[in-house]
Design a protein around this motif. Sequence first.
Motif, PDB file in Angstrom:
ATOM      1  N   PHE A 146       0.447  -1.432  -0.106  1.00 27.89           N
ATOM      2  CA  PHE A 146      -0.054  -0.276  -0.267  1.00 27.89           C
ATOM      3  C   PHE A 146       0.710   0.825   0.382  1.00 27.89           C
ATOM      4  N   LEU A 147       0.117   2.779  -0.081  1.00 29.88           N
ATOM      5  CA  LEU A 147       0.339   3.573   0.074  1.00 29.88           C
ATOM      6  C   LEU A 147       0.516   4.079   0.988  1.00 29.88           C
ATOM      7  N   ASN A 197      -0.450   4.064 -11.311  1.00 29.96           N
ATOM      8  CA  ASN A 197       0.312   3.006 -11.980  1.00 29.96           C
ATOM      9  C   ASN A 197       1.744   2.744 -12.114  1.00 29.96           C
ATOM     10  N   LEU A 198       2.747   3.217 -11.472  1.00 24.65           N
ATOM     11  CA  LEU A 198       4.184   3.001 -11.016  1.00 24.65           C
ATOM     12  C   LEU A 198       4.233   1.375 -10.271  1.00 24.65           C
ATOM     13  N   LEU A 199       3.777   1.830  -8.814  1.00 20.04           N
ATOM     14  CA  LEU A 199       3.142   1.119  -7.910  1.00 20.04           C
ATOM     15  C   LEU A 199       2.511   0.052  -8.048  1.00 20.04           C
ATOM     16  N   ASP A 200       1.049   0.454  -8.354  1.00 18.36           N
ATOM     17  CA  ASP A 200       0.158  -0.913  -8.576  1.00 18.36           C
ATOM     18  C   ASP A 200      -0.188  -1.330  -6.854  1.00 18.36           C
ATOM     19  N   PRO A 201      -0.414  -0.287  -6.454  1.00 13.67           N
ATOM     20  CA  PRO A 201      -0.699  -0.894  -4.660  1.00 13.67           C
ATOM     21  C   PRO A 201      -1.620  -1.401  -4.528  1.00 13.67           C
ATOM     22  N   GLU A 202      -1.818  -1.845  -3.138  1.00  9.99           N
ATOM     23  CA  GLU A 202      -3.254  -2.548  -2.656  1.00  9.99           C
ATOM     24  C   GLU A 202      -4.570  -2.170  -2.730  1.00  9.99           C
ATOM     25  N   SER A 203      -4.105  -0.611  -2.527  1.00  6.24           N
ATOM     26  CA  SER A 203      -5.168   0.460  -1.619  1.00  6.24           C
ATOM     27  C   SER A 203      -4.471   1.456  -1.269  1.00  6.24           C
ATOM     28  N   VAL A 204      -4.555   2.551  -1.324  1.00  2.38           N
ATOM     29  CA  VAL A 204      -3.936   3.777  -0.463  1.00  2.38           C
ATOM     30  C   VAL A 204      -4.883   4.326   1.292  1.00  2.38           C
ATOM     31  N   LEU A 214      12.862  -6.933  -8.416  1.00  5.27           N
ATOM     32  CA  LEU A 214      11.755  -6.604  -9.436  1.00  5.27           C
ATOM     33  C   LEU A 214      10.221  -6.272  -8.556  1.00  5.27           C
ATOM     34  N   LEU A 215       9.698  -4.863  -8.547  1.00  5.54           N
ATOM     35  CA  LEU A 215       8.591  -4.454  -7.284  1.00  5.54           C
ATOM     36  C   LEU A 215       7.675  -4.933  -8.649  1.00  5.54           C
ATOM     37  N   GLY A 246       0.546  -7.427  -9.873  1.00  9.00           N
ATOM     38  CA  GLY A 246       1.414  -6.952 -11.480  1.00  9.00           C
ATOM     39  C   GLY A 246       1.568  -6.608 -12.594  1.00  9.00           C
ATOM     40  N   PHE A 247       1.210  -5.390 -11.997  1.00 12.51           N
ATOM     41  CA  PHE A 247       0.858  -3.993 -12.611  1.00 12.51           C
ATOM     42  C   PHE A 247       2.282  -2.882 -12.924  1.00 12.51           C
TER      43      PHE A 247
END
Lengths: 406, 406
Positions: free
Chosen positions: A226-227, A332-339, B245-246, B251-252
């Motif tokens: 997450f972020l 878009n860069l990190l694809d976290p599950e949530s913020v 790799l992150l 996986g996006f």
Amino acid sequence: MTAPLHETHPSGPGRALPDTQQGMRRRNLARVMHTVSAEGPLSRAAVASRIGLTRAAVSTLVDELIRTGLLEELGPERPVRVGRGRPGSALAVSERGPAGLGAEIGVDHLAVCAVDLRGRLRARAVRHGSNRGRSPAPVIEELTRLVRRVVAEADEEGLWPAGLAVAVPGLVAGDARTVVRAPNLDWEDIDLGALLPAELPPTVDNEANFGALAELWLGEGTPRDFLHVSAEIGIGAGVVVDGRLLRGTRGFAGELGHVPVRPDGPRCACGGRGCLEQYAGEEAVLRAAGLEPDGDRVGLLAARATDGDENVRRALSDAGEALGVALTGAVNLLDPESVVLGGALAGLAPWLLPSLRSELARRTAGPACPVSVSRLGSEGPLLGAAHSVVRAVLDDPAAVAERDPG
Amino acid sequence: MTAPLHETHPSGPGRALPDTQQGMRRRNLARVMHTVSAEGPLSRAAVASRIGLTRAAVSTLVDELIRTGLLEELGPERPVRVGRGRPGSALAVSERGPAGLGAEIGVDHLAVCAVDLRGRLRARAVRHGSNRGRSPAPVIEELTRLVRRVVAEADEEGLWPAGLAVAVPGLVAGDARTVVRAPNLDWEDIDLGALLPAELPPTVDNEANFGALAELWLGEGTPRDFLHVSAEIGIGAGVVVDGRLLRGTRGFAGELGHVPVRPDGPRCACGGRGCLEQYAGEEAVLRAAGLEPDGDRVGLLAARATDGDENVRRALSDAGEALGVALTGAVNLLDPESVVLGGALAGLAPWLLPSLRSELARRTAGPACPVSVSRLGSEGPLLGAAHSVVRAVLDDPAAVAERDPG
């Protein structure tokens, strides 16, 4: 006397434990501690089945942890899980012994707390008052007095400090003790390790990082990716990947406040233009709302927004939109599950969230990344700091046992 | 028959090896393999001193690796390090036995290669021709023919496939076999595992990810924290953190092409507006340069730019500027040690780099993050795929030994 904080800082020895019998024993001690901490009270048999070692192997490890005072046996007179056969003697993490000390140097306050191995807050001290532009020495002197008060209080309950972790509103060097730059304190290159008491060498970290770790460890249902976005004066993010904080090469990762939102926008102190902080930072929002307060700025914004002040509401909605643009890039860069919105942003969430969410949604083809609000709010960094010391003990119980002053 | 690619994909068992004698043995086998691979030929004593185990313990591990054909003894008749006493029998990674198969499904080509445990390319097959809009079945049929040709060629040299990894220009699901979306092939939800030969279950991944891994493993002096930016038609990034790799939750991760550069810019297929791809993607650059080629688009752009075509040069310079804005955000979030331009971007670097670097520099207060150009260029994804299989063998030699067809 300080525990190596290898889970929160890469300099600790935990990562490099050698792959030998001795290293294996240390890692298995850690697994027992973590299991009892997360699921205890548990019998030895239950611990063995959970970590996949034999009952005999676990008993040896448990005996060592009891001997060093990190685990305790609750005894058969306190059956914990009724209806599952005879209670045996359930194991629990000790509520005496090593404790984690957390400290926070805020722009408008200082705080210190002690958390025991069970994760319970056992002592706390706070001093309110602005630290803007004060030189470090007197600030750290005050902080040291608070630390001593909390240590004395904890001592009365049989707790001793296993380490001190300090949250600061700025960038911290890789040595985990030097504040490279804290613009809102006007500090640069300050070695906090040299200013704090020698018997308690601190692990210093950015408050946004400790806030993110607090969310990871204490939040309800927090995912492992997450972020965490927080703000005091600036805007920072903690990037958590697979349950670990992403720190970056110099330890400067998470500078969400300096992601360009409009490349030709206003100049920013960082050297850039149109950074997120120019639209959603506290100063920017106050300016947009036409306010110039001193004292509790976030409280004022929240109060005015609650009262329906249109200027404040518009300023917060615009800030949410800018946050949405910057977070689109980050997602878009990190694809976290949530913020997760934490720190001061948590208190302003009702007015930031609608525009933030709609901006994220309209810029995403599929379902947008969910955004939630931290329940820890501005307590996150202080709790994260104290818990980082506790986690370090759980991560390498053998190390702390060697340093037991008792 | 496929090696578990746990270093490149999180689904492998390597991460969860139990902390038992057996797990320790497997990890120590891996450490011996990695040490000999990185520094060999080495004597047993040298291996022991490098990994911090006793000579006796190392000998047991080495004997097992020799027996299963992963290591070989060069014999005393080939002294390797002159002047360090008697040569003993130096150990080297075997040049026969398991090999990594890499495949690439490009928009304009198909390619397959075999790499031995020493990292040497041993067989290769390529077919040129556009795959845009073709349905998956015939494309995979052609790819399978190339795979069989490479396997036959490798077999003649005593190599057998330890696994197949496939690079695709699109997003791949967490199962590491389903292509969720490859816009430039016009593929959606395609299970490549079902289309490829059953005896070679593939590990599928995004080409930008394999490109980044190739840079990590094969680049000269590549740091362990970097951002690899590549392009075929879209723009993708591989985020490498501490040598890993992150990947993100789904996986996006690494969708740099959809970071907003100008929030009110042109609409993008992703649902957003003003994404980087609208300024620096191949289509956008061709449009800005007034070109409508078919065939080798990057080659045409490079040729025209070399010839001094002002429109092409301006289009590439503007693309570099947009890359600089998006990378400023990425660098602030991730604090990498460097940015590497790979894939098609490597070939266009002379015209992208000046504006990219100056944009990064003028938006950064301190020294800007260094930007370099990959020497692997468009070979990166294919080599990264093959090497990912080799790395999996080095990471868990016990697993591959169990599957040895010999």
